[in-house]
Design a protein around this motif. Sequence first.
Motif, PDB file in Angstrom:
ATOM      1  N   THR A  83       0.811  -1.214   0.000  1.00  0.00           N
ATOM      2  CA  THR A  83       0.000   0.000   0.000  1.00  0.00           C
ATOM      3  C   THR A  83       0.846   1.267   0.000  1.00  0.00           C
ATOM      4  O   THR A  83       0.703   2.126  -0.858  1.00  0.00           O
ATOM      5  CB  THR A  83      -0.936   0.024   1.212  1.00  0.00           C
ATOM      6  N   PHE A  84       1.709   1.389   0.998  1.00  0.00           N
ATOM      7  CA  PHE A  84       2.495   2.624   1.122  1.00  0.00           C
ATOM      8  C   PHE A  84       3.963   2.327   0.864  1.00  0.00           C
ATOM      9  O   PHE A  84       4.389   1.175   0.841  1.00  0.00           O
ATOM     10  CB  PHE A  84       2.295   3.227   2.521  1.00  0.00           C
ATOM     11  N   ASP A  85       4.729   3.367   0.716  1.00  0.00           N
ATOM     12  CA  ASP A  85       6.151   3.158   0.432  1.00  0.00           C
ATOM     13  C   ASP A  85       6.945   2.931   1.714  1.00  0.00           C
ATOM     14  O   ASP A  85       8.100   3.309   1.828  1.00  0.00           O
ATOM     15  CB  ASP A  85       6.709   4.322  -0.400  1.00  0.00           C
ATOM     16  N   ARG A  86       6.298   2.331   2.681  1.00  0.00           N
ATOM     17  CA  ARG A  86       6.927   2.087   3.973  1.00  0.00           C
ATOM     18  C   ARG A  86       6.321   0.815   4.571  1.00  0.00           C
ATOM     19  O   ARG A  86       5.164   0.490   4.278  1.00  0.00           O
ATOM     20  CB  ARG A  86       6.660   3.259   4.908  1.00  0.00           C
ATOM     21  N   VAL A 138      -1.288   8.515   9.222  1.00  0.00           N
ATOM     22  CA  VAL A 138      -1.173   8.242   7.788  1.00  0.00           C
ATOM     23  C   VAL A 138      -1.709   9.425   6.985  1.00  0.00           C
ATOM     24  O   VAL A 138      -1.097   9.867   6.008  1.00  0.00           O
ATOM     25  CB  VAL A 138      -1.929   6.943   7.430  1.00  0.00           C
ATOM     26  N   ILE A 139      -2.844   9.954   7.408  1.00  0.00           N
ATOM     27  CA  ILE A 139      -3.418  11.086   6.672  1.00  0.00           C
ATOM     28  C   ILE A 139      -2.463  12.278   6.698  1.00  0.00           C
ATOM     29  O   ILE A 139      -2.204  12.919   5.673  1.00  0.00           O
ATOM     30  CB  ILE A 139      -4.794  11.455   7.264  1.00  0.00           C
ATOM     31  N   ASP A 140      -1.918  12.554   7.871  1.00  0.00           N
ATOM     32  CA  ASP A 140      -0.953  13.661   7.970  1.00  0.00           C
ATOM     33  C   ASP A 140       0.224  13.444   7.028  1.00  0.00           C
ATOM     34  O   ASP A 140       0.667  14.356   6.331  1.00  0.00           O
ATOM     35  CB  ASP A 140      -0.424  13.760   9.413  1.00  0.00           C
ATOM     36  N   GLN A 141       0.736  12.244   7.061  1.00  0.00           N
ATOM     37  CA  GLN A 141       1.909  11.949   6.247  1.00  0.00           C
ATOM     38  C   GLN A 141       1.596  12.036   4.749  1.00  0.00           C
ATOM     39  O   GLN A 141       2.420  12.492   3.970  1.00  0.00           O
ATOM     40  CB  GLN A 141       2.405  10.538   6.579  1.00  0.00           C
ATOM     41  N   LEU A 142       0.388  11.591   4.390  1.00  0.00           N
ATOM     42  CA  LEU A 142      -0.002  11.689   2.978  1.00  0.00           C
ATOM     43  C   LEU A 142      -0.148  13.152   2.576  1.00  0.00           C
ATOM     44  O   LEU A 142       0.271  13.573   1.497  1.00  0.00           O
ATOM     45  CB  LEU A 142      -1.318  10.945   2.728  1.00  0.00           C
ATOM     46  N   LYS A 143      -0.735  13.924   3.463  1.00  0.00           N
ATOM     47  CA  LYS A 143      -0.917  15.348   3.174  1.00  0.00           C
ATOM     48  C   LYS A 143       0.428  16.038   2.997  1.00  0.00           C
ATOM     49  O   LYS A 143       0.608  16.880   2.117  1.00  0.00           O
ATOM     50  CB  LYS A 143      -1.680  16.024   4.323  1.00  0.00           C
ATOM     51  N   SER A 144       1.353  15.670   3.847  1.00  0.00           N
ATOM     52  CA  SER A 144       2.653  16.347   3.805  1.00  0.00           C
ATOM     53  C   SER A 144       3.525  15.819   2.673  1.00  0.00           C
ATOM     54  O   SER A 144       4.544  16.412   2.339  1.00  0.00           O
ATOM     55  CB  SER A 144       3.377  16.155   5.136  1.00  0.00           C
ATOM     56  N   GLY A 145       3.110  14.686   2.107  1.00  0.00           N
ATOM     57  CA  GLY A 145       3.925  14.117   1.043  1.00  0.00           C
ATOM     58  C   GLY A 145       5.052  13.241   1.554  1.00  0.00           C
ATOM     59  O   GLY A 145       5.833  12.710   0.774  1.00  0.00           O
ATOM     60  N   LEU A 203       4.590  10.429   3.025  1.00  0.00           N
ATOM     61  CA  LEU A 203       4.172   9.051   2.768  1.00  0.00           C
ATOM     62  C   LEU A 203       3.473   9.034   1.413  1.00  0.00           C
ATOM     63  O   LEU A 203       2.664   9.911   1.107  1.00  0.00           O
ATOM     64  CB  LEU A 203       3.203   8.581   3.862  1.00  0.00           C
ATOM     65  N   ARG A 204       3.808   8.042   0.625  1.00  0.00           N
ATOM     66  CA  ARG A 204       3.170   7.931  -0.690  1.00  0.00           C
ATOM     67  C   ARG A 204       2.650   6.518  -0.875  1.00  0.00           C
ATOM     68  O   ARG A 204       3.106   5.577  -0.222  1.00  0.00           O
ATOM     69  CB  ARG A 204       4.171   8.251  -1.799  1.00  0.00           C
ATOM     70  N   PHE A 205       1.712   6.411  -1.772  1.00  0.00           N
ATOM     71  CA  PHE A 205       1.244   5.077  -2.129  1.00  0.00           C
ATOM     72  C   PHE A 205       2.331   4.357  -2.930  1.00  0.00           C
ATOM     73  O   PHE A 205       2.982   4.956  -3.793  1.00  0.00           O
ATOM     74  CB  PHE A 205      -0.051   5.170  -2.951  1.00  0.00           C
ATOM     75  N   ALA A 206       2.493   3.090  -2.632  1.00  0.00           N
ATOM     76  CA  ALA A 206       3.517   2.312  -3.329  1.00  0.00           C
ATOM     77  C   ALA A 206       3.247   2.264  -4.822  1.00  0.00           C
ATOM     78  O   ALA A 206       4.170   2.181  -5.635  1.00  0.00           O
ATOM     79  CB  ALA A 206       3.568   0.891  -2.760  1.00  0.00           C
ATOM     80  N   ALA A 207       1.972   2.320  -5.204  1.00  0.00           N
ATOM     81  CA  ALA A 207       1.625   2.281  -6.628  1.00  0.00           C
ATOM     82  C   ALA A 207       2.189   3.470  -7.373  1.00  0.00           C
ATOM     83  O   ALA A 207       2.283   3.444  -8.598  1.00  0.00           O
ATOM     84  CB  ALA A 207       0.106   2.242  -6.793  1.00  0.00           C
ATOM     85  N   GLN A 208       2.566   4.523  -6.633  1.00  0.00           N
ATOM     86  CA  GLN A 208       3.118   5.702  -7.295  1.00  0.00           C
ATOM     87  C   GLN A 208       4.603   5.554  -7.610  1.00  0.00           C
ATOM     88  O   GLN A 208       5.174   6.397  -8.276  1.00  0.00           O
ATOM     89  CB  GLN A 208       2.903   6.941  -6.428  1.00  0.00           C
ATOM     90  N   ASP A 209       5.189   4.485  -7.083  1.00  0.00           N
ATOM     91  CA  ASP A 209       6.612   4.278  -7.359  1.00  0.00           C
ATOM     92  C   ASP A 209       6.949   2.795  -7.300  1.00  0.00           C
ATOM     93  O   ASP A 209       7.681   2.334  -6.421  1.00  0.00           O
ATOM     94  CB  ASP A 209       7.452   5.060  -6.332  1.00  0.00           C
ATOM     95  N   PRO A 210       6.418   2.056  -8.251  1.00  0.00           N
ATOM     96  CA  PRO A 210       6.590   0.596  -8.176  1.00  0.00           C
ATOM     97  C   PRO A 210       8.029   0.133  -8.398  1.00  0.00           C
ATOM     98  O   PRO A 210       8.333  -1.024  -8.125  1.00  0.00           O
ATOM     99  CB  PRO A 210       5.661   0.075  -9.285  1.00  0.00           C
TER     100      PRO A 210
END
Lengths: 1255, 457
Positions: A674-677, A697-704, A706-713
């Motif tokens: 799911t995430f890059d972590r 998780v929401i905070d981290q996504l907002k701040s950039g 944390l990213r979805f793993a699908a964004q950097d396979p």
Amino acid sequence: MAAPTPTPVRQDTGQSAQDALLRLGRHLRPGEVSDDLRQLFLKGGRQGDAFYRDRWSHDKVVRSTHGVNCTGSCSWKVYVKDGIITWETQQTDYPSVGPDSPEYEPRGCPRGAAFSWYTYSPTRVRYPYVRGVLLEAYRAAKARVGGDPVAAWAEVTTNPETRRAYHSARGKGGLVRATWDEAAEIVAAAHVHTVKEYGPDRVAGFSPIPAMSMVSHGVGARFVQMMGGTMLSFYDWYADLPVASPQVFGDQTDVPESADWWNSSYLMLWGSNIPVTRTPDAHFMAEARYKGTKVVVVSPDYSDATKFADTWLAPHPGTDGALAIAMGHVILREFLVDRTTDRFVEYMRRFADAPFLVKLEETDGGGYTPGKFLTASDLPAQAGVPNAHFKTVLLDADGSAVVPNGTLGHRYGESDAGAWNLDLGDVVPALSVADVPGTAPGVAVHLPRFDVVPSGSDDQAHVGGAGTMTRGVPTRTVDGHLVTTVFDLLLAQYGVERPGLPGDWPTGYDDAETPGTPAWQEQITGVPAAAAAQIGREFARNAEESGGRSMIILGAGTNHWFHSDTIYRTFLALTTMTGCQGVNGGGWAHYVGQEKCRPQTGWAQYAGGLDWVRPPRQMIGTAYWYLATDQWRYDGLPASTLASPLGKGLFEGRTTADTLVESAQRGWMPSYPTFDRNPLDIVDEARAAGVEPAAYVIDQLKSGDLRFAAQDPDDPANFPRVLSVWRANILGSSGKGNEYFLKHLLGTDAAVLAEESGPGRRPQSITWRDEAPRGKLDLLVTMDFRMTSTTLFSDVVLPAATWYEKHDLSSTDMHPFVHSFNPAITPPWQTRTDFDTFHTIARRFSELAGTHLGVREDLVAAPLAHDTPDELAVPHGTLTDSGAPVGERELVPGITMPKLIVVERDYPALAARMASLGPLAVDVGMITKGVKFTPDDEVRRLGEKNGLVPSGPTAGRPRLDRDVHACEMILAFSGTTNGRLAVQGFEDLEKRTGTRLADLAADEGGKRIVFADVQARPVPVITSPEWSGSEHGGRRYTAFAINVERLKPWHTLTGRQHFYLDHDWMLELGEGLPVFRPPLDMHRLFGDSPKLSKDDPSSVPETQVAVRYLTPHSKWSIHSEYQDNLFMLSLSRGGPNIWMSPDDAARIGVRDNEWIEAVNRNGVVVARAVVSHRMPTGTVYMHHATDRTVDVPIAETSGLRGGIHNSLTRILLKPTHLAGGYGQLSYAFNYLGPTGNQRDEVTVIRRRSQEVRYQ
Amino acid sequence: MKVMAQMSMVMNLDKCIGCHTCSVTCKQAWTNRTGMEYVWFNNVETRPGLGYPRTYEDQDRWQGGWKLTKRGRLTLKAGGRWRKLATIFSNPLMPNIHDYYEPWTYEYDMLLNAPQGKHTPVARPKSLLTGDDMKIEWSANWDDDLGGSVETMQQDPVLQHMSEHVATELEKTFMFYLPRICEHCLNPACVASCPSGAMYKRSEDGIVLVDQDKCRGWRMCVTGCPYKKVYFNHKTGKAEKCTLCYPRLEVGLPTVCSETCVGRLRYLGLVLYDADRVGEAASTTDEQDLFAAQRSILLDPHDPAVIEGARRDGIPEDWIQAAQASPIWRLISEFEVALPLHPEYRTLPMVWYIPPLSPVVDVVASSGNDGEDGRTLFAAISQLRIPLEYLAGLFTAGDTGPVEKVLRRLAAMRSAMREVNLGRDLPEEIPAAVGMTGQQVREMYRLLAIAKYEERY
């Protein structure tokens, strides 16, 4: 057998024999000779003919079956002599279908009859094997690190040289024997290391089709899921899932059993080659003909089924939707407009969305387009009711707007309990707004068409055509909204004119220029217009005469296309508008893949490990492989090229890969990793920060951060690391884009010829790394009893027991029985059952986890799920922030993004938990399709039957440490096999529907099917709310019988079958209504794909021919299974073949059985040509799942071993398959997701040197 | 009249899906052993096609079966027993292994045992005769499912005898399947060909067998059998053939091929026949009359005279009952829908076939009739997709009349039962048009469509 037994040896009468003897001479031994000396009669008898009597003798006969993905689920007799399996024949003891029907005996086919060959064949995997280079490296590393397997695995996989060495050796021989202890240790260590270092969602398991052996599937899934690993879907990935089914029915797939074909009086076999793919069932079709059932076969070639056809229609491949539209045109015209057929009208009023109102949206250039369903939220008087956005509206006969019972809005919430039903009361829905007083004038509606070849440059061109048409619909204004009905839109879409409406309409059936007519379809399909009209008319007339007993049996021929959902919707429109769905002998009958694990609830509990920890991570397979194998780097398909010219530009500037990312971020589809972590670390970090993990998780996504793993396979942190494959052959069978698997996932040689996408065609939401990874996977481990491409490329191969060497359960949609696997012999050599294997690995895993993992918390991101209130997340399927970066969206778990759920993983106790029944089945309950079951009594009984765990972390729980225990659990935990739960589930459902249902199972409320029952004989299942049909009273199962007869809603927005779909993404693609979309024009989409020679003979040199490349199922294999079987090879042509027409063969100067190569941008295949006039020109067949293991030479093109059938294919994503969060377009495992379609592909074929070499 | 009992089979080709399960279960049970690799006691041919062994039906070449001498006497086509003895050491009238096919296997063990190398391991084909590498060029079922491979189709002996041209065009494609076992003939040419007296017909049930102790491997039976259903075991040097699964029949089980037939198209049972008239029937002058002549020597098991004769000739009571219950008599003689395979070989074969009816209505529809109206279903039998002449070449020595009659009866059954299916009365005029009663049609329907296990065997 009517003949008497045993045969007495008749005494010679003597006289004539004596005469004959005298006349015959000494060279004949005594016997009876005819007068003219032609014949010699002898007594038979036991002495004379002993050889064959000895051959027939055996010690025992054991019931078992084949755990193969064919949907057959046939019960077999396995003969054993001197401890050796000798052969098999079919069981004939199925419970009777009734006195006036053919029976299910015998069930089986030549593939199954040849199975025992595998038991002792030279391809049998007898011992554990490990890739030699890897084993050496592992042993050396283990010595260096002081004996810790986990540390050793870390070193092996992180040392670049070692890693490269064993990756590049994959698939090139060099497997060496290892002990079970060592092999299991390596596998366990890899899992522990991966969970710890990268996260449990970097572990994956692939094993398809639970129904074909529920425990063997379930035990591995249980291991993977309890660990927090990802189980990959298969039904959608195999392109067997008909996405139209969730779209139209809100159901994965539900179809009649094959004995119900017998009840039909009109059978259309559409893209389904019954004799080959449904061999044990085909007789019901052949026999129904003797009742006067007409059989129509629709197939581009003269298929085996065509032998039985009264009429054969041969459309060009992939154009079936146009043919069905034309049939629908005729039916609507003749049965619903010029003359109204009461039965059809009544059916559509009650059971279809036809009368529901759709808002019309004004377009900039004038005119309208169909918009969203009108709902209670649009009516000021009702806007305040609960779930108002999900209560759709229709017009009563008097013209008043009514919200009828049974919509999605009635399905949830206390206030509507008892109102989720199709009881219309006094309401008589108007099919057309023109049917009621006070109708406003008709308006012109713009509709997309996709059959026009577009002009303009290739880059801008629309896929397969872009055009619009204008058709009028009657309208009405309801509370300020201009509306019309779905039925009105349907008539417009199908070109059925009514007086007084504006727009462009066909002049008649023979109008070839205007979409919808028989003549129009003839131009597209090649089927004569008169034939299309006649068959459509017959289909409907038969439905009228027989009360709905017209059936369409559909197959992969129409289901494996990119736009198959549109094709299927045109078929389902036919069965719905003629009132055939939910009627015995009628409706759709989709048999592609084996989706029906009848004891669904029990299997789900066991396989998901749901009795211990929830939710499981389940992933859409197509998307997983698309990213993991880097096919996305070559794809770059602009999503806008698929869109309707009337779309709003939602996909402008985005690729289909971008729609996948958006779908993942919105929680429409699952996304693992799911995430890059590491999700274990995320919880730790949140706890350390003192924040709830979800908020973190929401905070981290907002701040950039944390990213979805699908964004950097291609980030190593996001690689899939460990993959277990069992009961499957993904690299020799289902793996679309096979060469990309080899190149990027495995890091070994591959014949990929394509270039990666240029900067202009790259996904905007995925990080592009200039260097594509070669070799993402740390460990590929496969359990199998034979050598396949998957075992050849695996790092660890574990020897599996065959289907004649274990206990398990089998079921299918083709028949209503559950039956058993039983060991005819114990697993020979060092083979083990899947059950034993996974428990072996799990025990070692838990030992190593004690020091390396301990108890951890895991953050699971779960998608918005179908049949739960999640499907209310996106009202009207409307997006207000489409395409916005995730950080700029409002993030609400379970609404605008995945649910974020923290679960505890007790890794040291995993093995013990796997082997016992956990508490959650009772404490939380078991929910299937929204129906709750509580197996309290069953848990107590299982404790008594299986015994209780005496000690350890699960002391006191019922035991599940033997395969038979698991069988008992599955049987006890499903309404289909436990009458008490069936009644309980129906009673639960009755509270929601307010209608009577429990009587369907009440008379079997005391029936409990246990494993001994299914060992004795196949046992019919009990009617259960887990399914939509009824077996009550011994009737044949047909889908949706309960919906039609008991007024239970479908699991859709309106609660009815849908012609119309109003999700933003559906409308964007122009697929709100059934529509014809031609096969993808691959050359237009991908410049490196050739044009079809049929269309443009100059597109390839004269020594080559560019053809449509289809991969139908083989007569001599079930997927790759049996394609290596010596009997099957001896009965066919003994190796890989490509079937082609005499014209295409002549063009390249190839004769029957000569070697050819098929080449396109994805890879190369070497095969021998089969030249026959049964094939249409311009299309070739290579049978599905031709593996590279038998008689495959080195390809001239690549210098590598010629490929598998999927070496020429590549994954293509359709954005509408990724839509979610709304009504029936909500995710469930194997229910909805992008398909691994492969039929649109084009390949070049050329004659190659006839001197082939193998090394 | 000398009453004898014959275990016989009828296969309804109209239901055959060409799956080959019969072939595989038979192979597994009986011939899955050394020396018999190429042998399929039961095989299934796609027609048009060459069959197995290739062109076995070309008796001008293979000289199987019987012929009539100028004086009308029945004699083996390849010459009598004495001529056989004279040519015993060189018998050219026999298919060689390549006419069957060169059996092969693969180097399967390389998939597991290949050392690390440059390429993915593969199992390449190896001849089971020589052990050498080979390219596979023919098999027991080479033209499977093709409706005729373009390469070889015109060599199909049945096609060659047809006057009508059969086009190799997609739109004109036709195909059907022909499963074959030993015919267990009433007048077996193999038995008559055997110089060793090793071949015999079991007196109690007519099963034709090879005495493995007596067989000397001369292979004259292979020549004699026009169906090429006696095979040579290359290991033991003996002839072997389909035994009609007598070890199963004797304990009340149907043959393996019958019970495992997924199309449910095989019927098995006893018939009574007049052994005294076998020679006469086989000597019928006109080839096209042979089928009727053979049918005429089958005896009505309900006829009191036949029952009396059977008792007289020592046929046990339960066998008479079995013959009365048998579906074979009904299909051959009562409904008259079953036909023998190649009656012109004069062996009086006892595996009979119901010819395939398909497809029909497209012809009806294109001729302007309404195909959906069941009453018109049987109007155009003479324009079937499968040429009547082809079927006649298989079953009636070229006479299309009896084939057409069978197909009309099947079509009439479909038309009449459609009315019943839709809740209407069975229209008596439909069965009447094909010389049947409504009751007969219903009974035939039960036997052919519902076809319960107990009624098939």
